[in-house]
Design an enzyme around this catalytic site. Sequence first.
Site, mmCIF file in Angstrom:
data_model
loop_
_atom_site.group_PDB
_atom_site.id
_atom_site.type_symbol
_atom_site.label_atom_id
_atom_site.label_comp_id
_atom_site.label_asym_id
_atom_site.label_seq_id
_atom_site.Cartn_x
_atom_site.Cartn_y
_atom_site.Cartn_z
ATOM 1 N N HIS A 369 32.496 -26.277 -7.605
ATOM 2 C CA HIS A 369 32.080 -26.353 -9.005
ATOM 3 C C HIS A 369 31.134 -27.498 -9.274
ATOM 4 O O HIS A 369 30.279 -27.409 -10.153
ATOM 5 C CB HIS A 369 33.301 -26.369 -9.917
ATOM 6 C CG HIS A 369 33.849 -24.998 -10.106
ATOM 7 N ND1 HIS A 369 34.998 -24.574 -9.500
ATOM 8 C CD2 HIS A 369 33.357 -23.936 -10.784
ATOM 9 C CE1 HIS A 369 35.204 -23.306 -9.810
ATOM 10 N NE2 HIS A 369 34.229 -22.889 -10.589
ATOM 11 N N CYS A 682 27.946 -12.380 -11.171
ATOM 12 C CA CYS A 682 27.583 -13.690 -11.710
ATOM 13 C C CYS A 682 27.907 -14.832 -10.752
ATOM 14 O O CYS A 682 27.834 -15.996 -11.120
ATOM 15 C CB CYS A 682 28.251 -13.918 -13.067
ATOM 16 S SG CYS A 682 30.048 -13.874 -12.986
#
Length: 755
Positions: A369, A682
Amino acid sequence: MQEPISWVGARRLLRRLRDIMAAGGSAQARLDQIVRVIAADIVAEVCSIYVMRAGEVLELFATEGLKREAVHRTRLRVGEGLVGDIAAYARPLALADAQHHPKFAFRPETGEEIYHSLVGVPILRDGRVLGVLVVQNRTQRHYTEEEVEILETVAMVLAETLATGELVGASELAPTDGIALLPVRLDGMRINAGIGIGQALLHHRRIAVRRVIAEDPQTELARLETALGELKSALDTMLASADMAHGEHREILETYRMVIGDRGWTRRVREAIQTGLSAEAAVQKVQNDTRARMAQVADPFFRERLGELNELTDRLLLHLGAEDEQPKPAELPDDIVVVARDMGPAELLDYDRAKLRGLVLEEGAPTSHVAIIARALAIPVVGRVRDAFSKIDMLDPLIVDGERGVVFVRPGEDVQQSFSESVRLSAERAASYAAARDLPAVTRDGERVALHLNAGLLIDMPHLHETGADGIGLYRTELPFMMRASFPTVDEQAQIYGRVLDLARGKPVIFRTLDIGGDKGLPYLPDGHEENPAMGWRAIRIGLDRPAMLRQQLRALIRAAAGRPLHIMFPMIAEVAEFDAARAVLKLEYERQVAAGTPPPAELKLGAMLEVPSLVWQLPTLLERVDFVSIGSNDLLQFLFATDRTNPRLADRYDLLSPPVLAMLRRVIADCAARGAAVSLCGEAGSHPLEAMALIGLGLRSLSVSPPAIGPIKMMIRSLAVRPLATYLETLIGLPGHSVRAKLHDYAVDHGIAI
Ligand code: PEP
Ligand code: MG
């Protein structure tokens, strides 16, 4: 108890060194005296200090016993000779017969050929080698462990004084004349493209120990006990507090057990105190030794433990009155490149984005992330740069080349020039993408591909119009949550979502409900210790277990839409029942809001993220209930291959462009097509032209990508003929190899596809 002789000897030696340092005089005179005193004390004919200068050059700065004219002339590169070897491995070397060691490098100017034995220790600070301290004897002397220990303690004292500039001025540490200094180049892995130029900011605390030598070991032992006690109760209070403030509970608890409970560790600190160090210097010495030893260990588990150990010892040092040297935000230069071992996304967001030019990670994986956030912020990132911490110093000028996965440390003029050239070229490329902004994303054989953006911060929103994207295909709502100290209220959330919709100016936005947990912790939401956080309590699982939280977010979204269309998707859905449960929460909230007079959204579309492989086998049932599906390939692949997406060691273990993934995606896309359901992807893979090409070849007609990828992906689409590619892909799906990347790459090159 009879004290070992070495402790008494060490204390006497340290006191003498302290007196020399306190006496004043020129730095050179003091260094000369220091080597003389050490040689006498340790009964050696030679004692020398080599100091690391810029460019990884060890220079003889002072000697007792070697020829005087060698001082400031004898230089060795790291790795060269025994001294270079000690520096390279950051560990001591004690040899009775040094001259027959394969690494021995003869330097005639020193006259050292008459000395047979050698013991050397690295001068370490913060895990970095600042120099090497060497003692030599004529005879073939076998140095004892105690003697090596004493020298390490002396080296610790030298390290602190070298670091404060008392012994060697900054100008002397500058690049040496007469030795060609190539810029240091560190190779890593490209994690986010782009070129960043700025000064290094090491992402960890620097604790300055001011008092290194102590008069009375008993006093220091008592200080250590007090500080350990204070630290223990501070940690207990923190752990006991209702919300386990600061979100550090897990690491602290584990490290706390490991260190305070580890008698070996405290014993080593106590011994270092007995040799004459202050309590804080003793803690730092043991920390340095551990760091240097662990630096050789590649295992991510141990490296993580090391990070935690550093964190705890830093806390202990602060309890012992040491000072935090980390520059304050206002003192930072305008352009900074953050250098970290590894880092969570929230930590990156702590930095002033206006100053952030790049990120260098010793670990790091492309779909972690922190990498995703860096991509959203368009910050170039190079990961898996081994030894970044030991090679880069605070405020070193750096160039981060995210295109090639290279970092240049203290780059020379030539490198800087060539980078201005590539910055110019990438500006040209960006201009060509900008020119393509209004061209349709249509393949050569007429297939239209919808291109959406991944976003998560308000600053992402202008990209929607700059790139000409069709909408926001993934709005990661957790990012604003991660940047705050407490849970945002419904009103605060509604304000953010409303602003996002305002800025989208009518283009569709898919809001993903909170996807926290895993590597995205919220400081104010304790999740307890989990062995496998990626497979733990995260995303919709938290939402369903804490429905109030999910309801509040949905309420905020409905209010924010204020009669406009609203698209919502749930993350990490593993089975249809979970989707149904989440939908029921939404339905209830929707009805309440409408009853309370909130204008209903003009249209409400609901989707699920396909990130957990189990859902693939329930797709037909799911598709009857959802308006769209979005493939979250980052998580989907980590679960499909059982490979942690944040573990750099595993980054090469799996590939989207591999037969099993292609086969699975073909099935998913076909299932959706059969039911006329909208499907998009995505995950990060969609942002890479070659992967995007394969996805389109498999039948996907919608992608959601990072803002800088829109241009390159559109160019790829416009140069592609889908039908022959689809036929070719069919031939690859049954292949046995690890990846078909090379084949697809060659296909693209042969067919003039812009990848
Ligand atoms: C994914 O898993 O592919 C995804 C888009 O979600 P995230 O990266 O935020 O986990
Ligand atoms: Mg995900």
